[in-house]
Write a protein that holds these residues in place. Structure first.
Motif, mmCIF file in Angstrom:
data_model
loop_
_atom_site.group_PDB
_atom_site.id
_atom_site.type_symbol
_atom_site.label_atom_id
_atom_site.label_comp_id
_atom_site.label_asym_id
_atom_site.label_seq_id
_atom_site.Cartn_x
_atom_site.Cartn_y
_atom_site.Cartn_z
ATOM 1 N N HIS A 1 0.819 -1.211 0.000
ATOM 2 C CA HIS A 1 0.000 0.000 0.000
ATOM 3 C C HIS A 1 0.851 1.257 0.000
ATOM 4 O O HIS A 1 0.558 2.233 -0.700
ATOM 5 N N GLY A 2 1.900 1.279 0.803
ATOM 6 C CA GLY A 2 2.815 2.407 0.812
ATOM 7 C C GLY A 2 2.497 3.503 1.805
ATOM 8 O O GLY A 2 3.337 4.381 2.055
ATOM 9 N N ASP A 3 1.305 3.490 2.389
ATOM 10 C CA ASP A 3 0.945 4.529 3.370
ATOM 11 C C ASP A 3 -0.129 4.003 4.314
ATOM 12 O O ASP A 3 -1.162 4.643 4.532
ATOM 13 N N VAL A 4 0.116 2.830 4.890
ATOM 14 C CA VAL A 4 -0.842 2.249 5.833
ATOM 15 C C VAL A 4 -0.867 3.086 7.102
ATOM 16 O O VAL A 4 0.172 3.367 7.698
ATOM 17 N N GLN A 5 -2.046 3.497 7.496
ATOM 18 C CA GLN A 5 -2.266 4.214 8.743
ATOM 19 C C GLN A 5 -3.743 4.088 9.094
ATOM 20 O O GLN A 5 -4.568 3.762 8.231
ATOM 21 N N PRO A 6 -4.116 4.328 10.362
ATOM 22 C CA PRO A 6 -5.507 4.058 10.779
ATOM 23 C C PRO A 6 -6.554 4.954 10.130
ATOM 24 O O PRO A 6 -7.747 4.655 10.227
ATOM 25 N N HIS A 7 -6.130 6.021 9.459
ATOM 26 C CA HIS A 7 -7.092 6.875 8.759
ATOM 27 C C HIS A 7 -7.318 6.415 7.321
ATOM 28 O O HIS A 7 -8.210 6.943 6.646
ATOM 29 N N LYS B 1 4.511 -4.849 -11.303
ATOM 30 C CA LYS B 1 4.077 -4.335 -12.600
ATOM 31 C C LYS B 1 3.784 -2.840 -12.577
ATOM 32 O O LYS B 1 3.440 -2.257 -13.612
ATOM 33 N N LEU B 2 3.893 -2.226 -11.397
ATOM 34 C CA LEU B 2 3.745 -0.779 -11.268
ATOM 35 C C LEU B 2 4.768 -0.306 -10.242
ATOM 36 O O LEU B 2 4.515 -0.327 -9.046
ATOM 37 N N PRO B 3 5.959 0.089 -10.685
ATOM 38 C CA PRO B 3 7.042 0.435 -9.763
ATOM 39 C C PRO B 3 6.670 1.575 -8.827
ATOM 40 O O PRO B 3 5.765 2.361 -9.121
ATOM 41 N N PRO B 4 7.374 1.683 -7.709
ATOM 42 C CA PRO B 4 7.101 2.769 -6.768
ATOM 43 C C PRO B 4 7.398 4.125 -7.389
ATOM 44 O O PRO B 4 8.200 4.239 -8.316
ATOM 45 N N SER B 5 6.740 5.147 -6.852
ATOM 46 C CA SER B 5 6.895 6.495 -7.366
ATOM 47 C C SER B 5 8.124 7.169 -6.762
ATOM 48 O O SER B 5 8.416 7.022 -5.574
ATOM 49 N N TYR B 6 8.807 7.942 -7.580
ATOM 50 C CA TYR B 6 9.944 8.726 -7.090
ATOM 51 C C TYR B 6 9.486 9.819 -6.135
ATOM 52 O O TYR B 6 10.283 10.337 -5.351
ATOM 53 N N ALA B 7 8.210 10.188 -6.190
ATOM 54 C CA ALA B 7 7.693 11.258 -5.335
ATOM 55 C C ALA B 7 7.241 10.767 -3.969
ATOM 56 O O ALA B 7 6.914 11.567 -3.095
ATOM 57 N N SER B 8 7.211 9.458 -3.754
ATOM 58 C CA SER B 8 6.698 8.909 -2.502
ATOM 59 C C SER B 8 7.571 9.291 -1.319
ATOM 60 O O SER B 8 8.805 9.257 -1.387
ATOM 61 N N HIS B 9 6.916 9.650 -0.207
ATOM 62 C CA HIS B 9 7.625 9.932 1.045
ATOM 63 C C HIS B 9 7.639 8.716 1.970
ATOM 64 O O HIS B 9 8.037 8.815 3.127
ATOM 65 N N ILE C 1 12.019 5.058 -3.249
ATOM 66 C CA ILE C 1 11.913 4.244 -2.043
ATOM 67 C C ILE C 1 10.759 3.273 -2.227
ATOM 68 O O ILE C 1 9.655 3.669 -2.606
ATOM 69 N N ALA C 2 11.011 2.019 -1.986
ATOM 70 C CA ALA C 2 9.973 0.996 -2.126
ATOM 71 C C ALA C 2 9.731 0.342 -0.772
ATOM 72 O O ALA C 2 10.450 -0.581 -0.381
ATOM 73 N N PRO C 3 8.765 0.829 0.003
ATOM 74 C CA PRO C 3 8.464 0.174 1.277
ATOM 75 C C PRO C 3 8.156 -1.302 1.046
ATOM 76 O O PRO C 3 7.400 -1.657 0.140
ATOM 77 N N SER C 4 8.763 -2.163 1.846
ATOM 78 C CA SER C 4 8.549 -3.597 1.696
ATOM 79 C C SER C 4 7.343 -4.040 2.511
ATOM 80 O O SER C 4 6.787 -3.271 3.311
ATOM 81 N N GLN C 5 6.958 -5.295 2.332
ATOM 82 C CA GLN C 5 5.863 -5.819 3.147
ATOM 83 C C GLN C 5 6.226 -5.847 4.638
ATOM 84 O O GLN C 5 5.384 -5.481 5.473
ATOM 85 N N PRO C 6 7.461 -6.220 5.035
ATOM 86 C CA PRO C 6 7.821 -6.099 6.459
ATOM 87 C C PRO C 6 7.779 -4.659 6.961
ATOM 88 O O PRO C 6 7.362 -4.403 8.101
ATOM 89 N N ASP C 7 8.184 -3.698 6.129
ATOM 90 C CA ASP C 7 8.050 -2.286 6.505
ATOM 91 C C ASP C 7 6.587 -1.954 6.790
ATOM 92 O O ASP C 7 6.265 -1.227 7.732
#
Length: 303
Positions: free
Chosen positions: A154-160, A181-189, A211-217
């Protein structure tokens, strides 16, 4: 009906606030919702706005990104088209989107139900009934686990960013989701800083991009987000370092944390939840439980 209506929340408070329906995506929204349509501004963050459009046929959410946020909204529209086969994001199959010269918009069905953050409100308020919060935590962990099984992050898991709708959990805020099949964005924080795993923070500070947050991340972020939802406090005990994180920029705080990682705080009112989340947050990355394992552990807790 006029395109300008009083904002319901403002009306309840006696504040004469007006909202004007936007031009971007308006025709498509009213075609889907039916007319006359009521427009309610739900979120306004300057360059990004979210509207709830209610008509005789249905309710829809219209997100508009302008200027620098146009690319963010456009990417989320692309993600939702690709991720629609996953149950937690299946609403994307009905989404519509478009671009103008300086903006992007997307339409998705309005998702009715509390967020995980809202489900935890009784716990944060000091109540003893934890059934709703625990059920929400289990469902969210299972939903993230199912997303991971499909190969997505997901890249931005949070309770909201999770809505507990009648048909199950729906994950929103998908702009930074990625897949082989859809690489991470260069703009992602890489998500909310206070929910970042230590290893993800190291990668962000290394300035490698994208930055590609992993599943463990993401499992770390999931557990950290549940901690936050239960306590209204960040999991890390910043006071142990003698600092107030609110006085730092994001980069400044990351620089502190990569040098010295503080211990976790406490969930004094719910020690059983603390024990489960602590096990995830203190595990080595290679030994960190998956989101599905976290869901199983949460199911074993008494409510």
């Amino acid at each position: 009906m006029s395109e300008t209506t009083a904002h319901p929340a403002a009306a309840r408070l006696g504040i004469p606030r007006q909202t004007t329906a936007p031009t971007e995506g308006r025709a498509e929204a009213e075609q889907l919702a039916g007319t006359p349509a009521e427009w309610e501004l739900k979120k306004d963050r300057g360059s990004t706005t979210v509207w709830k459009v209610t008509g005789p046929v249905g309710q829809w959410a219209l997100k508009i990104g302008r200027s620098e946020d146009a690319a963010v909204v456009a990417r989320e529209a692309e993600v939702l088209r690709r991720i629609a086969t996953v149950p937690t994001t299946s609403y994307g199959a009905r989404s519509k989107s478009g671009r103008t010269s300086d903006s992007a918009w997307q339409l998705t069905p309005w998702l009715e139900g509390p967020s995980t953050w809202e489900a935890f409100r009784p716990v944060r308020d000091g109540g003893t009934d934890r059934a709703q919060a625990l059920a929400a935590a289990v469902d969210l962990a299972a939903a993230v686990g199912a997303l991971h099984q499909s190969g997505w992050v997901h890249g931005d898991v949070q309770p909201h960013h999770s809505i507990h709708a009648r048909g199950g959990v729906r994950l929103i805020g998908c702009s930074w989701a990625w897949h082989l099949k859809l690489p991470p964005s260069y703009a992602s924080h890489s998500g909310l800083l206070h929910l970042m795993s230590p290893e993800l923070m190291q990668r962000v500070e290394s300035e490698q991009r994208p930055i590609a947050p992993s599943q463990p991340d993401e499992t770390y972020a999931l557990a950290a987000g549940l901690w936050w939802a239960a306590t209204n406090s960040w999991p890390l005990d910043y006071a142990h370092l003698g600092i107030d994180p609110a006085t730092f920029t994001a980069k400044g705080l990351r620089e502190v944390l990569v040098r010295r990682w503080p211990p976790l705080g406490r969930i004094s009112a719910w020690p059983q939840l603390e024990e489960v989340l602590r096990a995830v947050l203190t595990a080595r990355p290679s030994e960190r439980p998956s989101a599905l394992h976290l869901a199983q552990w949460l199911r074993s807790l008494p409510s």
